[in-house]
Design a protein around this motif. Structure first.
Motif, PDB file in Angstrom:
ATOM      1  N   THR A  83      44.373  39.008  44.999  1.00  0.00           N
ATOM      2  CA  THR A  83      44.695  37.951  44.311  1.00  0.00           C
ATOM      3  C   THR A  83      45.564  37.011  44.720  1.00  0.00           C
ATOM      4  O   THR A  83      46.432  37.312  45.697  1.00  0.00           O
ATOM      5  CB  THR A  83      44.922  38.750  42.791  1.00  0.00           C
ATOM      6  N   ARG A 134      47.765  35.387  42.454  1.00  0.00           N
ATOM      7  CA  ARG A 134      48.625  35.365  41.417  1.00  0.00           C
ATOM      8  C   ARG A 134      49.971  35.868  42.091  1.00  0.00           C
ATOM      9  O   ARG A 134      49.962  36.836  42.916  1.00  0.00           O
ATOM     10  CB  ARG A 134      48.192  36.236  40.288  1.00  0.00           C
ATOM     11  N   ALA A 136      41.486  34.146  31.401  1.00  0.00           N
ATOM     12  CA  ALA A 136      42.702  35.205  30.751  1.00  0.00           C
ATOM     13  C   ALA A 136      43.206  35.950  31.769  1.00  0.00           C
ATOM     14  O   ALA A 136      42.557  36.596  32.652  1.00  0.00           O
ATOM     15  CB  ALA A 136      42.067  35.612  29.528  1.00  0.00           C
ATOM     16  N   GLU A 137      44.378  36.303  31.728  1.00  0.00           N
ATOM     17  CA  GLU A 137      44.946  37.387  32.836  1.00  0.00           C
ATOM     18  C   GLU A 137      44.408  38.688  32.681  1.00  0.00           C
ATOM     19  O   GLU A 137      44.089  39.537  33.602  1.00  0.00           O
ATOM     20  CB  GLU A 137      46.268  37.591  32.436  1.00  0.00           C
ATOM     21  N   GLU A 138      43.878  38.988  31.288  1.00  0.00           N
ATOM     22  CA  GLU A 138      43.206  40.493  31.281  1.00  0.00           C
ATOM     23  C   GLU A 138      41.814  40.322  31.864  1.00  0.00           C
ATOM     24  O   GLU A 138      41.503  41.198  32.332  1.00  0.00           O
ATOM     25  CB  GLU A 138      42.962  40.675  29.876  1.00  0.00           C
ATOM     26  N   ALA A 139      41.232  39.360  31.720  1.00  0.00           N
ATOM     27  CA  ALA A 139      39.743  39.123  32.471  1.00  0.00           C
ATOM     28  C   ALA A 139      39.907  39.244  34.046  1.00  0.00           C
ATOM     29  O   ALA A 139      39.278  39.907  34.349  1.00  0.00           O
ATOM     30  CB  ALA A 139      39.318  37.984  31.956  1.00  0.00           C
ATOM     31  N   ASP A 145      42.474  40.833  35.501  1.00  0.00           N
ATOM     32  CA  ASP A 145      42.505  42.122  35.833  1.00  0.00           C
ATOM     33  C   ASP A 145      41.356  42.847  35.839  1.00  0.00           C
ATOM     34  O   ASP A 145      41.266  43.732  36.840  1.00  0.00           O
ATOM     35  CB  ASP A 145      43.806  42.832  34.785  1.00  0.00           C
ATOM     36  N   VAL A 146      40.469  42.868  34.935  1.00  0.00           N
ATOM     37  CA  VAL A 146      39.263  43.548  34.998  1.00  0.00           C
ATOM     38  C   VAL A 146      38.235  43.233  36.297  1.00  0.00           C
ATOM     39  O   VAL A 146      37.796  43.975  36.879  1.00  0.00           O
ATOM     40  CB  VAL A 146      38.182  43.173  33.690  1.00  0.00           C
ATOM     41  N   TYR A 174      39.616  42.157  39.076  1.00  0.00           N
ATOM     42  CA  TYR A 174      40.325  42.657  40.241  1.00  0.00           C
ATOM     43  C   TYR A 174      40.002  44.171  40.398  1.00  0.00           C
ATOM     44  O   TYR A 174      39.645  44.859  41.340  1.00  0.00           O
ATOM     45  CB  TYR A 174      41.740  42.527  40.004  1.00  0.00           C
ATOM     46  N   GLU A 175      40.008  44.849  39.186  1.00  0.00           N
ATOM     47  CA  GLU A 175      39.631  46.385  39.034  1.00  0.00           C
ATOM     48  C   GLU A 175      38.182  46.651  39.270  1.00  0.00           C
ATOM     49  O   GLU A 175      37.955  47.663  40.221  1.00  0.00           O
ATOM     50  CB  GLU A 175      40.181  46.784  37.936  1.00  0.00           C
ATOM     51  N   GLU A 176      37.246  45.889  38.558  1.00  0.00           N
ATOM     52  CA  GLU A 176      35.643  46.236  38.861  1.00  0.00           C
ATOM     53  C   GLU A 176      35.052  46.065  40.206  1.00  0.00           C
ATOM     54  O   GLU A 176      34.195  46.809  40.511  1.00  0.00           O
ATOM     55  CB  GLU A 176      34.895  45.558  37.751  1.00  0.00           C
TER      56      GLU A 176
END
Length: 196
Positions: free
Chosen positions: A78, A80, A130-133, A135-136, A138-140
């Motif tokens: 990322t 960010r 969105a930051e949460e999306a 994060d998803v 990045y993880e997935e």
């Protein structure tokens, strides 16, 4: 004649290209279906339309001086907090991409420009959501892997609708055929105008 917005990139071949494009859409990125999955060599750049023939000739010269090289993607990264981007990492082929992008933007050619950030080859999978999306995303995609031989790059134009369409493909080597990279199945590969 006016200006056009151009970009130069290396396409991520099938089945990886469509898979990452669908995943990007699934993370909620509204730009996903307007941007073929790619590694950028020249970010969006405004050019006088009359200079298109010079741009095409320049890119043909750059491609002729390049040889096919291996590309491997693995895992996520990322930008960010500097930039709201999650990407798949280029773990092999980065040096060749860096060499290419410098020549595409060379001061002697029609696409000279400064970059906002130091060049870092990558494949964007989420941008400005969105930051949460993010994060998803990045993880997935942390276990994502892909590899292929890069034998060409392409010139794209961004339409008024925001969609990037391929204008021309430039195969590496002076007249040598490049390894075939299947086109990503998407309307973005249709020529924007009769210029293509």
């Amino acid at each position: 004649m006016g200006t056009v917005t151009l970009g130069v990139s290396i396409a991520v071949p099938e089945p990886y290209g469509s898979l990452l494009q669908e995943r990007r859409a699934g993370f909620g990125d509204p730009a996903a279906h307007g941007i073929p999955t790619h590694v950028t060599l020249l970010p969006p750049t405004s050019v006088e339309e009359a200079r298109l023939p010079a741009v095409r000739a320049h890119l043909a010269e750059v491609a002729a001086a390049c040889r096919a090289f291996p590309m491997r993607l693995s895992g996520t990264g990322t930008f960010r907090p500097l930039s709201p981007v999650v990407f798949v990492q280029v773990v092999e082929g980065a040096a060749a991409c860096s060499w290419l992008q410098k020549r595409v933007r060379d001061a002697s050619g029609p696409l000279e420009r400064e970059l906002l950030f130091p060049y870092h080859p990558h494949v964007t999978v989420a941008h400005g959501i969105a930051e949460e999306a993010m994060d998803v995303a990045y993880e997935e995609l942390a276990d994502f892997e892909a590899s292929w031989t890069v034998g060409s790059f392409a010139l794209y134009e961004q339409g008024a609708d925001g969609v990037w369409r391929k204008l021309s493909e430039y195969e590496f080597g002076a007249g040598r055929p490049a390894p075939s990279v299947p086109a990503q199945g998407s309307p973005v590969d249709e020529p924007a105008t009769s210029r293509g």
